[in-house]
Design an enzyme around this catalytic site. Structure first.
Site, PDB file in Angstrom:
ATOM      1  N   LYS A 142       0.761  -1.074   0.061  1.00 39.96           N
ATOM      2  CA  LYS A 142       0.367   0.049  -0.286  1.00 39.96           C
ATOM      3  C   LYS A 142       0.774   0.907   0.291  1.00 39.96           C
ATOM      4  O   LYS A 142       1.911   1.052   0.242  1.00 39.96           O
ATOM      5  CB  LYS A 142      -1.103  -0.187   1.304  1.00 39.96           C
ATOM      6  CG  LYS A 142      -1.742  -1.525   1.807  1.00 39.96           C
ATOM      7  CD  LYS A 142      -2.828  -1.247   0.310  1.00 39.96           C
ATOM      8  CE  LYS A 142      -3.675  -1.917   0.628  1.00 39.96           C
ATOM      9  NZ  LYS A 142      -5.004  -2.157  -0.531  1.00 39.96           N
ATOM     10  N   LYS A 170     -12.994  -7.808  -7.333  1.00 43.24           N
ATOM     11  CA  LYS A 170     -13.418  -8.306  -6.058  1.00 43.24           C
ATOM     12  C   LYS A 170     -14.386  -8.971  -5.761  1.00 43.24           C
ATOM     13  O   LYS A 170     -15.835  -7.805  -6.245  1.00 43.24           O
ATOM     14  CB  LYS A 170     -13.375  -6.921  -4.959  1.00 43.24           C
ATOM     15  CG  LYS A 170     -11.705  -6.343  -4.822  1.00 43.24           C
ATOM     16  CD  LYS A 170     -11.869  -5.045  -3.870  1.00 43.24           C
ATOM     17  CE  LYS A 170     -10.537  -4.945  -3.510  1.00 43.24           C
ATOM     18  NZ  LYS A 170      -9.045  -4.522  -4.553  1.00 43.24           N
TER      19      LYS A 170
END
Length: 367
Positions: A165, A264
């Site tokens: 991230k 997702k």
């Protein structure tokens, strides 16, 4: 015609340590286990877990939707993907307003149907699904030394792709961490995810700084779906949060506005939607990466079945269960040399942990 009764049970678990992204800090995960059963005893399980900041309906909307669904059976006229889609539509579930509940109930119905037929869930999407899916490992340390230590452990487990991230810290801090990993692991595949943290000018600066480090993908560098100014600067761009609107997803694919899609399933509306998007993207020459939405065991297993059903698979983002402080964190899913092995047997191959499993099945027995 089959008539399926539905039961649901809430859960809440903490992350072992806060998960810092470019858009938020997550300390816990909330959602529901879902179960369906028809009059013949066919039983299936699903999971519903909206993720604030990433997509899906609000928790309150999901809860009120469940209350309505539990009052009336789901009528399935045809045991197929099309039949499941029709049953969900008749029940009032839509991709626009209730994508997560749509995904979880779809999963439970598909689990029940494939169990009844004696097929693995992945076979609903492919005649010859792969037995396992190579994974990427998310490294959560925010300092170079911690990231390298995590990387060493991941290498020992067989991982060949790391994901980090970025965007929550100053660019210099992110660059130091990524540079340290590249120096220590010159052959590893590195992926970055900004979660839409940067403005366009900031994103361009970051891309140009990261380009010499051989980045495999940069996910969602800016909010929204306008990536035109970011392309062809030395780092492939992937759309993630931008895909949570189906119309936008189709446009990005048609225009080949990105290099890759991050799918997702449990936020997009389910396996059916995600599979259709993956096929459309691959026809246009785009890469597709299947990831979890920080789900628990049932949601991760569903994404695993999808990843195993796709052609030309990319390393998937399904090594997230270990981030959760939950009794099913390891679960029955087996890691083998950096790959997640698809459960054997019919259906999904996993179910909610106790005591939720018993509570769900007893609730359905009383219906």
């Amino acid at each position: 015609m089959s008539r399926f009764r539905l039961a649901y049970a809430p859960y809440e678990v903490r992350f072992k340590r806060p998960l810092v992204t470019g858009s938020a800090v997550y300390t816990h995960r909330r959602g529901w286990w879902v179960a369906v059963r028809d009059e013949a005893g066919s039983l299936g399980f699903g999971e519903v877990a909206p993720l604030p900041g990433f997509g899906g309906e609000a928790y309150e909307m999901a809860a009120s939707t469940f209350a309505k669904l539990a009052e009336c059976p789901l009528s399935l006229t045809e045991p197929s993907l099309e039949g499941v889609a029709a049953a969900l539509k008749e029940a009032g579930l839509t991709l626009a307003h209730t994508p997560c509940v749509h995904a979880g109930v779809e999963l439970a119905l598909l689990d029940a149907l494939t169990k009844r037929d004696g097929h693995a869930l992945a076979q609903a999407f492919s005649r010859t699904p792969a037995p396992e899916a190579e994974l990427q490992r998310l490294l959560t340390s925010t300092d170079p030394e911690g990231a390298i230590a995590e990387g060493e452990r991941a290498i020992a487990e067989g991982f060949k792709t790391f994901k980090l991230k970025v965007g929550a810290a100053p660019l210099a801090t992110d660059l130091a961490r990524v540079s340290a990993l590249r120096a220590r692991f010159p052959a590893i595949r590195l992926r970055l995810d900004a979660n839409g943290a940067w403005q366009e000018a900031e994103a361009i600066t970051a891309i140009e700084a990261f380009a010499p480090l051989g980045i495999d993908l940069l996910e969602q560098p800016v909010a929204g779906a306008d990536f035109a100014a970011l392309r062809h600067r030395g780092v492939p761009i992937a759309a993630d949060e931008a895909l949570l609107d189906a119309e936008t997803a189709h446009r990005l694919i048609a225009e080949q506005a990105v290099d890759a899609l991050v799918l997702k399933p449990m936020l997009l509306g389910g396996l059916g939607v995600a599979h259709a998007l993956a096929q459309e993207a691959q026809r246009q020459g785009l890469r597709t990466v299947v990831t979890s939405s920080l789900d628990r065991l049932v949601g991760v297993a569903a994404a695993l079945h999808l990843a195993c059903a796709l052609d030309g698979p990319e390393p998937a983002g399904l090594s997230t269960l270990a981030l959760l402080d939950a009794p099913d964190a390891d679960g029955p899913l087996r890691l083998r040399k950096g790959a997640l092995v698809r459960p054997e047997g019919p259906g999904l191959g996993v179910c909610p942990p106790e005591p939720a499993h018993t509570a769900l099945t007893r609730s359905l027995e009383r219906c």
